[in-house]
Design a protein around this motif. Structure first.
Motif, PDB file in Angstrom:
ATOM      1  N   PRO A 239       0.757  -1.335  -0.012  1.00  0.00           N
ATOM      2  CA  PRO A 239       0.133   0.032   0.020  1.00  0.00           C
ATOM      3  C   PRO A 239       0.737   1.270  -0.110  1.00  0.00           C
ATOM      4  O   PRO A 239       1.810   1.346   0.777  1.00  0.00           O
ATOM      5  CB  PRO A 239      -0.801  -0.310   1.327  1.00  0.00           C
ATOM      6  N   SER A 240       0.434   2.187  -1.007  1.00  0.00           N
ATOM      7  CA  SER A 240       1.092   3.479  -1.054  1.00  0.00           C
ATOM      8  C   SER A 240       1.287   4.237   0.116  1.00  0.00           C
ATOM      9  O   SER A 240       0.583   4.371   1.108  1.00  0.00           O
ATOM     10  CB  SER A 240       0.441   4.366  -2.107  1.00  0.00           C
ATOM     11  N   GLU A 241       2.432   4.930   0.414  1.00  0.00           N
ATOM     12  CA  GLU A 241       2.804   5.803   1.373  1.00  0.00           C
ATOM     13  C   GLU A 241       3.565   6.785   1.315  1.00  0.00           C
ATOM     14  O   GLU A 241       4.313   6.930   0.211  1.00  0.00           O
ATOM     15  CB  GLU A 241       3.497   4.768   2.600  1.00  0.00           C
ATOM     16  N   ASP A 329      13.745   7.514  10.085  1.00  0.00           N
ATOM     17  CA  ASP A 329      13.425   6.387  10.962  1.00  0.00           C
ATOM     18  C   ASP A 329      12.056   5.748  10.058  1.00  0.00           C
ATOM     19  O   ASP A 329      11.904   4.588   9.950  1.00  0.00           O
ATOM     20  CB  ASP A 329      12.712   6.946  12.456  1.00  0.00           C
ATOM     21  N   TYR A 330      11.268   6.540   9.302  1.00  0.00           N
ATOM     22  CA  TYR A 330      10.295   6.082   8.653  1.00  0.00           C
ATOM     23  C   TYR A 330      10.623   5.351   7.325  1.00  0.00           C
ATOM     24  O   TYR A 330      10.020   4.412   6.969  1.00  0.00           O
ATOM     25  CB  TYR A 330       9.166   7.269   8.497  1.00  0.00           C
ATOM     26  N   ALA A 331      11.521   5.869   6.668  1.00  0.00           N
ATOM     27  CA  ALA A 331      11.886   5.405   5.314  1.00  0.00           C
ATOM     28  C   ALA A 331      10.976   5.469   4.367  1.00  0.00           C
ATOM     29  O   ALA A 331      10.381   4.377   3.802  1.00  0.00           O
ATOM     30  CB  ALA A 331      12.537   3.957   5.305  1.00  0.00           C
ATOM     31  N   PRO A 332      10.391   6.576   4.195  1.00  0.00           N
ATOM     32  CA  PRO A 332       8.889   6.627   3.336  1.00  0.00           C
ATOM     33  C   PRO A 332       9.087   6.271   1.734  1.00  0.00           C
ATOM     34  O   PRO A 332      10.287   6.012   1.050  1.00  0.00           O
ATOM     35  CB  PRO A 332       8.535   8.093   3.207  1.00  0.00           C
ATOM     36  N   GLU A 333       8.062   5.699   1.190  1.00  0.00           N
ATOM     37  CA  GLU A 333       8.172   5.285  -0.206  1.00  0.00           C
ATOM     38  C   GLU A 333       8.371   6.799  -1.132  1.00  0.00           C
ATOM     39  O   GLU A 333       9.343   6.573  -1.605  1.00  0.00           O
ATOM     40  CB  GLU A 333       6.790   4.642  -0.536  1.00  0.00           C
ATOM     41  N   HIS A 351      16.960   7.808   3.865  1.00  0.00           N
ATOM     42  CA  HIS A 351      16.319   6.627   3.403  1.00  0.00           C
ATOM     43  C   HIS A 351      14.847   7.303   2.892  1.00  0.00           C
ATOM     44  O   HIS A 351      13.932   7.643   3.879  1.00  0.00           O
ATOM     45  CB  HIS A 351      15.692   5.633   4.735  1.00  0.00           C
ATOM     46  N   ALA A 352      14.478   6.935   1.574  1.00  0.00           N
ATOM     47  CA  ALA A 352      13.107   7.334   0.872  1.00  0.00           C
ATOM     48  C   ALA A 352      13.195   6.434  -0.416  1.00  0.00           C
ATOM     49  O   ALA A 352      14.375   6.478  -1.057  1.00  0.00           O
ATOM     50  CB  ALA A 352      13.121   8.729   0.671  1.00  0.00           C
ATOM     51  N   GLY A 353      12.293   6.094  -0.770  1.00  0.00           N
ATOM     52  CA  GLY A 353      12.207   5.417  -2.014  1.00  0.00           C
ATOM     53  C   GLY A 353      12.261   6.553  -3.093  1.00  0.00           C
ATOM     54  O   GLY A 353      13.165   6.172  -4.276  1.00  0.00           O
ATOM     55  N   GLU A 354      11.873   7.617  -3.393  1.00  0.00           N
ATOM     56  CA  GLU A 354      12.109   8.916  -4.030  1.00  0.00           C
ATOM     57  C   GLU A 354      11.957  10.132  -3.245  1.00  0.00           C
ATOM     58  O   GLU A 354      11.247  10.043  -2.304  1.00  0.00           O
ATOM     59  CB  GLU A 354      11.057   8.641  -5.441  1.00  0.00           C
ATOM     60  N   GLY A 379       6.804  -0.066   3.441  1.00  0.00           N
ATOM     61  CA  GLY A 379       6.938  -0.718   4.691  1.00  0.00           C
ATOM     62  C   GLY A 379       8.133  -0.554   5.387  1.00  0.00           C
ATOM     63  O   GLY A 379       8.602  -1.555   6.130  1.00  0.00           O
ATOM     64  N   GLY A 380       8.856   0.640   5.004  1.00  0.00           N
ATOM     65  CA  GLY A 380      10.191   0.702   5.766  1.00  0.00           C
ATOM     66  C   GLY A 380      11.495   0.161   4.776  1.00  0.00           C
ATOM     67  O   GLY A 380      12.354   0.372   5.213  1.00  0.00           O
ATOM     68  N   TRP A 381      11.010  -0.329   3.737  1.00  0.00           N
ATOM     69  CA  TRP A 381      12.259  -1.301   2.783  1.00  0.00           C
ATOM     70  C   TRP A 381      12.790  -0.299   2.209  1.00  0.00           C
ATOM     71  O   TRP A 381      13.746  -0.797   1.655  1.00  0.00           O
ATOM     72  CB  TRP A 381      11.334  -2.284   2.110  1.00  0.00           C
TER      73      TRP A 381
END
Ligand SMILES: NC(=O)c1ccc[n+]([C@@H]2O[C@H](COP(=O)([O-])OP(=O)(O)OC[C@H]3O[C@@H](n4cnc5c(N)ncnc54)[C@H](O)[C@@H]3O)[C@@H](O)[C@H]2O)c1
Ligand SMILES: N[C@H](CO)Cc1c[nH]c[nH+]1
Ligand SMILES: [Zn+2]
Length: 439
Positions: A239-241, A329-333, A351-354, A379-381
């Motif tokens: 799920p998007s975040e 800490d959250y490492a958002p998408e 940490h962030a997807g983009e 999910g923090g990945w």
């Protein structure tokens, strides 16, 4: 409407801070048992299970002989679409293709690592892939483009799309058009856990595939977890975040507008506005009800569930460092940075997807057509995984070549290490016997 969450970080106990970092994927317990049954049915019954489960789960009647989209369906989709939709898809495909062509690594590199000894790597496409394109709470031609274009650019010989059927048993027209623009023709109407199982085991209609990529609902995520030893399941994309990170120079109205973007995906999404400015927090919070009232009933309900529930709202940090700590800490998408000088914060974000900079780069633009891939780790990945890209459709093979001139030096060191590890045959392969055999 219930109140939109406002979390004041300096007053938040550690357990509540940790709870804010949790996503839907952290607890898939209730999905695992039903998904196990679905997976077993597809393994045992193949296409018959696909047809039966489409009826039972989605209320859709499918013809087992017509799971794959026909040429006529592609043509009808093209006829049905408005010209501006086709133009937007072509525009997006062009940007996404150019981005991924730039990203594609050189096919091979080789270095002389020691005199007469060469080491390197070859990049080559994986043999086959299933691109999962969701269709639950809406259609995703964007995901069709973002999964198939890099697969084609990477040179994967067998690219197959799996996507849930429409209520009438068809396939979303814009998604079909996007597949054609990307150069992909095998599109099957199958969704959720059923699709993941079909790719993992293969059925009479759907080939068994080496890998499955693409995002999905918790049904898809749970099936990928269960089948991870049968098929490469790639990056975790649930799920998007999003986080909108705003400093005191940001426009609170724009922060509010962009907080809603990812919150509308579904009640299982997550979305936060993180700021160190009480004024930005409070003014944005005041803007939200009106913006939300402009949405249709379903999207409004989703946004409300996110912003008033456990996975969303406004986070007020006591200072900028604490705001950045929450983001890392959250490492958002998706991360959008709103600031008069947004690029100056890049070095502090780990940490962030983009990361999208500035008020002219709302998440929406990257979701659809900027070029970078919109399929991102959730999910923090984002702590260890990257956005989907050509590398996900390729693999590296190590290469080595030692000449007669380079051999003695490498053999001498390898013999010592083989002896230390107790590998006699390894050492024997480098003994005088070899020199004798080699003449
Ligand atoms: N991380 C990313 O990069 C990214 C990108 C785009 C979308 N997304 C996310 O992907 C998700 C897409 O979800 P969606 O629901 O729209 O589409 P989906 O295709 O993932 O899920 C719908 C399918 O789930 C299955 N399903 C639904 N209810 C079920 C039940 N009760 N039992 C068994 N199976 C069931 C059905 O097969 C249905 O066709 C959203 O959460 C969205 O936020 C993530
Ligand atoms: N935000 C999604 C990724 O989490 C991508 C997307 C496509 N369409 C709308 N949104
Ligand atoms: Zn989105």
């Amino acid at each position: 409407m219930p109140a939109i969450n406002l979390f004041e970080l300096d007053a938040l106990p550690a357990d509540r801070y940790r709870a804010l970092l949790a996503r839907t994927e952290a607890d898939l317990g209730s999905f695992m048992e039903p998904v196990r049954r679905i997976v077993e049915a597809v393994r045992a019954e193949g296409d018959a299970a696909i047809v039966r489960l489409a009826r039972e789960i989605d209320g859709v009647t499918l013809d087992p002989a017509r799971l794959m989209a026909s040429e006529e369906e592609f043509a009808a989709a093209e006829r049905a679409l408005e010209p501006e939709v086709k133009e937007a898809i072509s525009y997006a495909v062009d940007n996404i293709r150019r981005f991924h062509e730039r990203q594609k690594p050189e096919p091979m590199w080789l270095m002389e690592i020691r005199p007469g000894a060469f080491a390197g790597e070859r990049w080559s496409p994986i043999p086959s892939v299933a691109c999962y394109v969701p269709r639950g709470k809406g259609a995703f031609p964007s995901v069709m483009m973002m999964t198939t274009v890099p697969a084609v650019v990477a040179g994967v010989p067998e690219v197959v799309v799996l996507t849930p059927p429409t209520p009438e048993g068809g396939i979303d027209a814009a998604s079909l058009y996007a597949a054609r623009m990307a150069g992909v023709t095998k599109v099957y109407r199958v969704g959720g856990a059923v699709a993941v199982a079909a790719a993992a085991f293969g059925t009479a209609s759907i080939p068994r595939l080496a890998k499955i990529v693409g995002p999905g609902s918790p049904w898809v995520v749970a099936a990928k977890r269960l089948l991870a030893d049968r098929i490469d399941t790639g990056l975790p994309a649930g799920p998007s975040e999003s986080i909108v990170l705003a400093d005191a120079t940001a426009d609170p109205a724009i922060a509010a507008l962009d907080l809603l973007i990812e919150a509308e995906h579904g009640p299982d999404s997550s979305a936060f506005l993180v700021t160190d400015s009480r004024e930005v927090a409070e003014v944005a919070r005041r803007h939200l009800p009106e913006l939300m009232s402009g949405l249709g009933p379903q999207r409004r309900q989703f946004v409300e569930a996110v912003l008033c529930g456990p996975r969303g709202g406004i986070v007020l940090a006591p200072n900028w460092e604490a705001a950045l700590r929450f983001v890392n800490d959250y490492a958002p998408e998706h991360l959008e940075v709103l600031s008069a000088e947004p690029l100056q914060h890049l070095g502090a974000i780990h940490h962030a997807g983009e990361i999208l900079f500035g008020q002219n780069t709302p998440i929406t633009i990257a979701n659809f057509c900027l070029g970078p891939d919109c399929v991102l780790p959730t999910g923090g990945w984002a702590r260890t995984f990257s956005a989907l890209g050509v590398h996900d459709f390729m693999k590296r093979t190590s290469l080595g070549h030692v000449t007669a001139k380079g051999y003695p030096e490498l053999a001498r060191h390898a013999r010592v290490l083989a002896a230390y590890e107790g590998f006699e045959a390894h050492a024997q392969a480098l003994s005088a016997l070899r020199t004798k055999l080699a003449g």
